[in-house]
Design a protein around this motif. Structure first.
Motif, short mmCIF file in Angstrom:
data_model
loop_
_atom_site.label_atom_id
_atom_site.label_comp_id
_atom_site.label_asym_id
_atom_site.label_seq_id
_atom_site.Cartn_x
_atom_site.Cartn_y
_atom_site.Cartn_z
N UNK A 207 0.82 -1.22 0.00
CA UNK A 207 0.00 0.00 0.00
C UNK A 207 0.85 1.27 0.00
N UNK A 208 2.10 1.16 -0.37
CA UNK A 208 3.04 2.28 -0.28
C UNK A 208 2.46 3.61 -0.75
N UNK A 209 2.57 4.64 0.12
CA UNK A 209 2.13 5.98 -0.24
C UNK A 209 0.70 6.30 0.13
N UNK B 206 -6.05 5.66 8.36
CA UNK B 206 -6.34 5.93 9.76
C UNK B 206 -6.24 4.64 10.56
N UNK B 207 -5.63 4.70 11.73
CA UNK B 207 -5.56 3.52 12.60
C UNK B 207 -6.93 3.32 13.25
N UNK C 235 -7.50 1.72 8.02
CA UNK C 235 -8.43 1.93 6.92
C UNK C 235 -7.83 2.99 6.02
N UNK C 236 -7.56 2.62 4.77
CA UNK C 236 -6.89 3.53 3.85
C UNK C 236 -7.88 4.29 2.98
N UNK C 237 -7.50 5.52 2.65
CA UNK C 237 -8.32 6.33 1.75
C UNK C 237 -8.14 5.84 0.31
N UNK C 238 -9.20 5.91 -0.46
CA UNK C 238 -9.11 5.52 -1.86
C UNK C 238 -8.19 6.50 -2.60
N UNK C 239 -7.16 6.03 -3.27
CA UNK C 239 -6.25 6.94 -3.98
C UNK C 239 -6.97 7.71 -5.08
N UNK C 240 -6.58 8.97 -5.27
CA UNK C 240 -7.25 9.82 -6.26
C UNK C 240 -6.34 10.15 -7.44
N UNK C 241 -5.04 9.89 -7.31
CA UNK C 241 -4.11 10.16 -8.41
C UNK C 241 -4.03 8.92 -9.29
N UNK D 112 -7.63 -5.13 -9.89
CA UNK D 112 -8.04 -3.74 -10.08
C UNK D 112 -8.29 -3.13 -8.71
N UNK D 113 -8.50 -1.84 -8.68
CA UNK D 113 -8.72 -1.14 -7.41
C UNK D 113 -9.90 -1.73 -6.64
N UNK D 114 -10.92 -2.18 -7.38
CA UNK D 114 -12.10 -2.75 -6.73
C UNK D 114 -11.78 -4.08 -6.03
N UNK D 115 -10.68 -4.74 -6.43
CA UNK D 115 -10.31 -6.03 -5.84
C UNK D 115 -9.44 -5.87 -4.59
N UNK D 116 -8.97 -4.66 -4.34
CA UNK D 116 -7.98 -4.45 -3.29
C UNK D 116 -8.65 -3.95 -2.01
N UNK D 117 -8.50 -4.66 -0.90
CA UNK D 117 -9.10 -4.23 0.36
C UNK D 117 -8.42 -2.97 0.89
N UNK D 118 -9.21 -2.01 1.29
CA UNK D 118 -8.68 -0.77 1.84
C UNK D 118 -9.09 -0.55 3.29
N UNK D 119 -10.09 -1.27 3.74
CA UNK D 119 -10.60 -1.08 5.09
C UNK D 119 -10.12 -2.19 6.03
#
Length: 215
Positions: A31-33, A37-38, A59-65, A85-92
């Protein structure tokens, strides 16, 4: 031990992790970069991994760049050896080890800061353009550099070559000098300035500074 309530703190290896605190994923993680939030910390017998370090759930914010999204998708695709794809990657609620995240400054407290001095240079001459930026911790050193750069331009540089022009113009103050040919500024000018800029100091920087001073 399980921590979930906002503001709860947990110290590990000299770093304090807080529930609700902001972090950035390091290069050790896929998840580099990404900013996050913890949301939970587990240690001891309550860890869900076999790590010797605490499990820190983020829980990571969805990247916008777009480039950041592409980088994330490539990293996960390579790791899983199949397209992701981004939809396959867990962010929470992602489990992270301490080395996988860097704690950012607590935005609820006034930032600790100091001032740095920036010497900015910008010029154009005969269709060529350039600029430079130099950073200093002391005003005196920064101003010496600015004056030295200007003196060089006056003695043997761009300004020496154009100051005899009838449309040669100058504007200046103690920490600023700008010269140009009237009506041809885009093509012919030289500017150098000294500016004070506030620099926010991170906890990790202050810790390293204290350690270096203690040696």
């Amino acid at each position: 031990m399980i921590l979930r309530y906002p503001g709860a703190k947990f110290a590990h290896a000299g770093v304090t992790y807080s529930i609700g605190g902001t972090v950035m994923a390091t290069g050790v993680s896929l998840y580099e970069g990404l900013l996050g939030t913890i949301v939970e910390i587990r240690d001891g017998k309550d860890r869900e991994t076999e790590n010797d370090t605490p499990d820190i759930y983020c829980s990571f914010e969805t990247p916008v760049i777009p480039a950041e999204v592409e980088k994330l998708e490539k990293a996960f695709s390579a790791f899983h050896k199949e397209p992701k794809t981004l939809q396959d990657i867990p962010l929470q609620h992602v489990v992270m080890a301490p080395e996988m995240i860097r704690v950012l400054q607590d935005r609820s407290e006034p930032p600790r800061q100091t001032n740095i001095w920036v010497v900015l240079e910008d010029w154009a001459n005969n269709g060529e353009f350039g600029s430079s930026l130099k950073l200093f911790s002391a005003y005196e050193e920064a101003r010496y550099t600015m004056i030295d750069m200007l003196r060089n331009e006056l003695d043997c540089g761009l300004i020496m070559g154009i100051q005899s022009e009838s449309r040669f113009s100058v504007m200046s103050d103690d920490n600023y000098y700008e010269a140009w040919i009237e009506g041809e500024y885009v093509l012919t000018h030289y500017r150098v300035s000294l500016e004070k800029v506030p620099l926010q100091l991170s906890d990790s920087f202050l810790l390293k500074l204290a350690e270096s001073e203690g040696k």
